[in-house]
Design an enzyme around this catalytic site. Structure first.
Site, PDB file in Angstrom:
ATOM      1  N   LYS A  26       0.868  -1.186   0.000  1.00 23.90           N
ATOM      2  CA  LYS A  26       0.000   0.000   0.000  1.00 23.90           C
ATOM      3  C   LYS A  26       0.906   1.238   0.000  1.00 23.90           C
ATOM      4  CE  LYS A  26      -4.304   1.419   2.272  1.00 23.90           C
ATOM      5  NZ  LYS A  26      -5.085   1.710   1.080  1.00 23.90           N
ATOM      6  N   VAL A  27       1.357   1.559  -1.187  1.00 22.95           N
ATOM      7  CA  VAL A  27       2.372   2.607  -1.391  1.00 22.95           C
ATOM      8  C   VAL A  27       1.682   3.929  -1.735  1.00 22.95           C
ATOM      9  CG1 VAL A  27       4.322   3.282  -2.850  1.00 22.95           C
ATOM     10  CG2 VAL A  27       4.006   0.881  -2.228  1.00 22.95           C
TER      11      VAL A  27
END
Ligand code: PMP
Length: 295
Positions: free
Chosen positions: A153-154
């Site tokens: 989850k960048v």
């Protein structure tokens, strides 16, 4: 708004006022989107305020860091404790919690020299509302898994999500549905997709999606409720021929879809597997017993 003069956040281990907190303008996260974050919900339950799947979310935060080489020097158990404390200090019951790990100043494209952790929270209703959604097939595809770590989850991945959501809203739809780079169904900008066909659920397989914690919860519920479910490579045509469909995510929870690309699903939402799962999910997160008939 997300904060006011009273709001307290957790910044590098200290509870401080949001309004008085600072960050630097040379962060790799600000310039390049190189950071990771989570979205967790807290619910007011008969057993007190409860974070839903806190361990899973903080484990994913850790995994996201590992996948993109950001150091993670925190204990998951401690982060959970600190999050409960944050909710208590702010007097929040039903809330959305946003932990973010951001990098220190570094203008070169190398691994970070240091990181910060901020956890904030705010009161938030259903992210996509409670009504059935009208979706468009986005002209944007999800990032290719060989161009990034798609299961992390960048921060920077969300440019893709913002472009898709903005395009959908601009065209008059409620939400976007993105395909992967091979043209198979992938996911929403902040949610996973399921569809029902002949009393069986289908969902895009892992590989080109963020494998959601809500998606995993739907699998658990389906197992308990003996609802058949299958992961695979699906085309838009498969979805358009489905009986019913829904999106799911921590912020959106489970939300039914009315139409995709102007094609309305034939099955009444109230009679769909999605509706049943929505009811059970709602009860699960608030730790209420479910008494639902499955016939
Ligand atoms: N896909 C994307 C792209 C997301 O941003 C999210 C929200 N985190 C999801 C799926 C759903 O994930 P979760 O159920 O863990 O919130």
């Amino acid at each position: 708004m997300y904060f006011n003069e009273q709001t307290i956040i957790l910044l590098n281990g200290n509870f401080v006022k949001a309004e008085e907190s600072k960050t630097d303008l040379y962060s790799q996260t600000l310039h390049y989107g190189y950071g990771v974050f989570e979205g967790i919900r807290a619910y007011n339950t008969p057993n007190g305020v409860r974070l839903f799947k806190a361990k899973e979310h903080y484990e994913r935060l850790k995994k996201s860091c590992e996948l993109i080489n950001i150091p993670f020097d925190y204990s998951v158990d401690d982060l959970i404790k600190q999050t409960y404390k944050l909710l208590e200090i702010n007097n929040f019951e039903d809330a959305y919690i946003r932990p973010i790990i951001f990098c220190s100043p570094n203008m070169s494209l190398t691994m970070p020299v240091g990181v910060s952790l901020m956890i904030c929270a705010w009161q938030w209703g259903a992210y996509l509302g409670d009504n059935l959604l009208n979706l468009c097939i986005s002209s944007y595809c999800r990032p290719h898994p060989r161009s990034t770590k798609i299961e992390a989850k960048v921060c920077g991945h969300y440019v893709n999500s913002i472009l898709a959501t903005s395009e959908a809203k601009f065209k008059g739809f409620d939400e976007a549905l993105l395909l992967d780079s091979d043209g198979f169904l992938a996911e929403g900008p902040g949610s996973n997709l399921f569809f029902e066909k002949n009393e069986k659920l289908h969902t895009p397989k892992k590989g080109n999606i963020l494998p959601g914690i809500t998606r995993a919860t739907v699998f658990e519920l389906c197992q308990k409720l003996e609802i058949p479910i299958e992961e695979g490579d699906y085309l838009t045509e498969d979805l358009l021929k489905a009986d019913s469909a829904f999106l799911c995510g921590t912020a959106a929870e489970i939300v039914g879809i009315n139409s995709v690309a102007y094609k309305t699903f034939p099955l009444n939402w109230e009679k769909s597997l999605g509706k049943k799962l929505q009811t059970v999910y709602k009860n699960l997160v608030v730790e209420r017993e479910t008494s639902i008939s499955w016939n």
